[in-house]
Design a protein around this motif. Structure first.
Motif, PDB file in Angstrom:
ATOM      1  N   SER A 128      13.630   7.794   1.961  1.00 28.92           N
ATOM      2  CA  SER A 128      12.843   7.113   1.050  1.00 28.92           C
ATOM      3  C   SER A 128      12.445   5.901   1.799  1.00 28.92           C
ATOM      4  O   SER A 128      13.309   5.152   2.722  1.00 28.92           O
ATOM      5  CB  SER A 128      13.944   6.812  -0.326  1.00 28.92           C
ATOM      6  N   THR A 129      11.255   5.176   1.327  1.00 23.40           N
ATOM      7  CA  THR A 129      10.993   3.877   1.992  1.00 23.40           C
ATOM      8  C   THR A 129      10.869   2.971   0.716  1.00 23.40           C
ATOM      9  O   THR A 129      10.484   3.503  -0.630  1.00 23.40           O
ATOM     10  CB  THR A 129       9.782   4.029   2.686  1.00 23.40           C
ATOM     11  N   LEU A 178       8.660   0.493  -1.620  1.00 23.10           N
ATOM     12  CA  LEU A 178       7.414   0.159  -2.177  1.00 23.10           C
ATOM     13  C   LEU A 178       6.989  -1.234  -1.881  1.00 23.10           C
ATOM     14  O   LEU A 178       8.227  -2.063  -1.705  1.00 23.10           O
ATOM     15  CB  LEU A 178       7.024   0.379  -3.741  1.00 23.10           C
ATOM     16  N   LEU A 199      -0.362   5.972  -8.445  1.00 23.98           N
ATOM     17  CA  LEU A 199       0.234   5.893  -7.046  1.00 23.98           C
ATOM     18  C   LEU A 199      -0.091   7.302  -6.583  1.00 23.98           C
ATOM     19  O   LEU A 199       0.231   8.361  -7.195  1.00 23.98           O
ATOM     20  CB  LEU A 199       1.794   5.565  -7.324  1.00 23.98           C
ATOM     21  N   SER A 256       2.413  11.397  -2.667  1.00 24.11           N
ATOM     22  CA  SER A 256       2.852  11.410  -1.509  1.00 24.11           C
ATOM     23  C   SER A 256       3.829  10.108  -1.344  1.00 24.11           C
ATOM     24  O   SER A 256       4.791  10.151  -0.690  1.00 24.11           O
ATOM     25  CB  SER A 256       2.043  11.661  -0.248  1.00 24.11           C
ATOM     26  N   THR A 257       3.195   8.918  -1.881  1.00 19.07           N
ATOM     27  CA  THR A 257       4.149   7.752  -1.737  1.00 19.07           C
ATOM     28  C   THR A 257       5.228   7.804  -2.488  1.00 19.07           C
ATOM     29  O   THR A 257       6.326   7.334  -2.339  1.00 19.07           O
ATOM     30  CB  THR A 257       2.977   6.582  -2.064  1.00 19.07           C
ATOM     31  N   ARG A 283       7.907   9.730  -1.172  1.00 23.74           N
ATOM     32  CA  ARG A 283       8.748   8.977   0.193  1.00 23.74           C
ATOM     33  C   ARG A 283       9.483   7.810  -0.255  1.00 23.74           C
ATOM     34  O   ARG A 283      10.595   7.549   0.184  1.00 23.74           O
ATOM     35  CB  ARG A 283       7.600   8.633   1.113  1.00 23.74           C
ATOM     36  N   ALA A 284       8.953   7.252  -1.325  1.00 23.65           N
ATOM     37  CA  ALA A 284       9.704   6.215  -1.879  1.00 23.65           C
ATOM     38  C   ALA A 284      11.137   6.448  -2.691  1.00 23.65           C
ATOM     39  O   ALA A 284      12.116   5.797  -2.587  1.00 23.65           O
ATOM     40  CB  ALA A 284       8.866   5.283  -2.805  1.00 23.65           C
ATOM     41  N   VAL A 297       0.167  -0.289  -2.880  1.00 25.89           N
ATOM     42  CA  VAL A 297       0.200   0.872  -2.112  1.00 25.89           C
ATOM     43  C   VAL A 297      -1.178   1.358  -1.871  1.00 25.89           C
ATOM     44  O   VAL A 297      -2.161   1.358  -2.635  1.00 25.89           O
ATOM     45  CB  VAL A 297       1.193   1.570  -3.037  1.00 25.89           C
ATOM     46  N   ASP A 323      -3.782   7.531  -0.311  1.00 30.60           N
ATOM     47  CA  ASP A 323      -3.898   8.274   0.805  1.00 30.60           C
ATOM     48  C   ASP A 323      -4.946   9.245   1.064  1.00 30.60           C
ATOM     49  O   ASP A 323      -5.059  10.346   1.500  1.00 30.60           O
ATOM     50  CB  ASP A 323      -2.633   9.240   0.520  1.00 30.60           C
ATOM     51  N   HIS A 370      -0.209  16.024  -0.383  1.00 33.32           N
ATOM     52  CA  HIS A 370      -0.079  15.280   1.015  1.00 33.32           C
ATOM     53  C   HIS A 370      -1.293  15.494   1.661  1.00 33.32           C
ATOM     54  O   HIS A 370      -1.859  16.612   1.907  1.00 33.32           O
ATOM     55  CB  HIS A 370       1.103  15.771   1.812  1.00 33.32           C
TER      56      HIS A 370
END
Length: 577
Positions: A2-3, A5, A112, A115-116, A119-120, A325, A328, A390
């Motif tokens: 995870s990343t 935001l 949002l 895909s974000t 990942r988050a 954000v 994508d 994605h």
């Protein structure tokens, strides 16, 4: 992995704040005006008491004392009424501002990219939608109004001190250096400390949520000790962050308390000397000293709420950061020419290593394709690319000759829909949950959709039919029924291409088999990509794609692949046995 935001910077926060205030300019002016009038009424007391002391020292009459008492009574009543109206106006203003801020945040979250969000992870987003929203709500509802009141009162009280006795008022400045230096020291360190604290709690929330959601997996793989160690590490980090912010407060608060006491003592001592020297009157000294005592309250409120504002500002930066954000995809406005879905030389990586390596696949309208293969081979990832969730790292995935990432999300969801084993029943009636997919549907269509997914038996047990309240706190919905509700939404949405990623995993094999046959009839003429471990799905499909190590190793009908005696044949023999 995870990343986190994004977190908005100070320039963005100032712009957001100005925008919110512009929308509430008139209520803000009214609230500030009422607070100013209430503060002015509160300044009458020390002024009149100073005049009374001066009059008594020179000799006065009882009628003058009575008049002073009457003025003080009127001032107190006026201050009480004005303060009540001012606070009400401030709280109404704060609620309206927070309502707009909350709606704006929800709109941004819903926009949002999926895909974000994936990942988050859940921790950071849940933390922003709960803890950060609560912190901002507390700040907007209480800290901001109280700070405005304190600031107006402080400015007017300072002005009254100067008017009452300019020389005496200079003594009040003795506490300013200590207050300024202590506050600057705190403000220089507080934002980083509170951001650290918020990040730590977000990580802890994510760990706990993931452990609870995956409890069965954790137990099956005997990962309990490792998850406990991870939670302990996150808890230790949160503890260190809390210790840091607590240290800042324990240094700052005593400093400002000392800064409060110094002006009162200084004005009393300095004023007494000036009165003895003949540079000030006893009434002036009385008024200024009373003002210096009175000024402690607004300064203390400013200082006390400043700590809350730091917490709220940190939360505000995190919820506004959601807007930063990047998209994508960029919609080009191109219209698909047909319903065929194709993937050409598709590569995709979550991090450095590609999990899909040069996928080529063409789906004809109305075709049933089953994707099988070992866990971790890339089946679900390919399904997400085929559904446009994605964007590929290389290559392209098209519908009707147009890349999926070139379509607006609203249009994309009319073309291709992904159904996973993850599902959600929203708080509201069953009708509300179904209408999310097709707002204009009548009851007959809703019941037909439930029938198509074999949910009528469960539906018959509901106490109020379509008007039964479900979701958190409502009528309990078993996991299998929740999955059927999710599938009913898909029937109502009516996309031409459907990607089913273990969409019937929560049903027992016999019920799943019956449901898939029912869906097969309902979805006749639509393209269906089914990702499954139950190979009867592959047996019924027009074609089967075997995904191994990020590539399609075999592609053909069930009979062709069984006859080829390759990976699929071995898989079928193992499962069938």
């Amino acid at each position: 992995m995870s990343t986190t935001l994004p977190v908005a910077g100070s320039a963005v926060l100032r712009a957001e704040t100005r925008g919110l205030l512009r929308e509430s300019r008139r209520p803000l002016v009214v609230a500030l005006g009422l607070h100013a009038l209430a503060a002015i009424a509160g300044l009458v007391g020390p002024w009149m008491l100073g005049a009374l002391v001066e009059a008594i020292s020179k000799g006065t009459t009882t009628s003058y004392v009575d008049r002073v008492g009457l003025v003080l009574t009127v001032a107190v009543v006026a201050q009480t009424l004005l303060t009540r109206w001012a606070r009400r106006a401030s709280f109404v203003l704060a609620e309206s501002v927070f309502a707009r801020l909350r709606e704006q945040f929800i709109e941004r979250v819903l926009r949002l990219p999926l895909s974000t969000v994936e990942r988050a992870g859940t921790g950071d987003l849940v933390s922003r939608t709960t803890g950060d929203i609560d912190a901002v709500a507390h700040t907007v509802r209480f800290a901001v109004p109280e700070t405005l009141i304190a600031a107006i009162t402080l400015l007017l009280t300072c002005g009254a001190m100067v008017l009452a006795g300019p020389l005496i008022a200079a003594g009040a400045l003795v506490g300013v250096p200590l207050l300024v230096l202590g506050t600057r020291w705190y403000l220089h360190r507080a934002p980083a400390g509170y951001l650290w604290e918020r990040r730590a709690y977000a990580a802890l929330a994510g760990t706990v949520t993931e452990t609870v959601d995956g409890a069965r997996t954790v137990e099956a793989l005997r990962l309990g000790e490792r998850r406990v160690e991870r939670a302990d590490a996150d808890l230790a980090e949160a503890y260190r962050a809390e210790r840091r912010t607590l240290f800042l407060r324990t240094v700052w608060f005593p400093t400002v308390e000392l800064a409060y006491a110094l002006p009162v003592a200084a004005t009393l001592a300095w004023g007494s000397w000036l009165a003895v020297a003949g540079h000030a009157t006893l009434g002036q000294v009385t008024a200024v000293v009373l003002y210096s005592v009175q000024i402690v309250d607004p300064v203390d409120r400013l200082v006390s709420w400043l700590d809350e504002i730091q917490v709220g500002a940190t939360g505000f930066a995190r919820i506004v950061g959601v807007a930063e954000v990047p998209d994508d995809r960029v919609a080009t406005g191109a219209e698909p020419d047909g319903e065929d879905v194709t993937a050409a030389k598709v590569r995709f990586a979550y991090r450095e290593r590609d999990v899909l390596r040069g996928i080529d696949l063409s789906l004809q309208p109305g075709e049933r394709l089953a994707m099988v293969g070992p866990s971790g081979a890339g089946k679900s990832t390919l399904g997400r690319l085929l559904a446009g969730i994605h964007p590929p790292r290389a290559g392209r995935v098209d519908v009707g000759g147009v890349p999926l990432v070139d379509l607006p999300l609203e249009r994309l969801r009319r073309e291709v829909v992904l159904v996973t084993q993850e599902h959600h029943v929203f708080v509201g009636t069953l009708r509300d949950n179904l209408l999310l997919a097709a707002p204009d549907s009548g009851d007959e269509r809703l019941l037909a959709a439930l029938g198509a997914v074999d949910a009528l038996e469960w539906f018959a047990s509901l106490p109020h039919g379509l008007d039964t309240v479900v979701g958190s706190g409502g009528h309990p919905v078993p996991p299998a029924a929740a999955q059927q509700v999710a599938l009913a939404r898909i029937v109502l949405a009516d996309p031409h291409t459907l990607v089913l990623d273990e969409a019937t995993s929560l049903l027992d094999p016999r019920a799943a088999r019956h449901l898939e046959r029912s869906l097969s009839a309902v979805l006749s003429g639509r393209t269906v990509v089914a990702i499954a471990h139950r190979l009867h799905t592959a047996h019924d499909a027009d074609r089967v794609a075997v995904v191994e190590d990020g590539q399609i190793s075999e592609l053909g009908s069930h009979d062709e692949l069984v006859a080829a005696r390759g990976p699929y044949s071995a898989l079928w023999a193992s499962w069938h046995a």
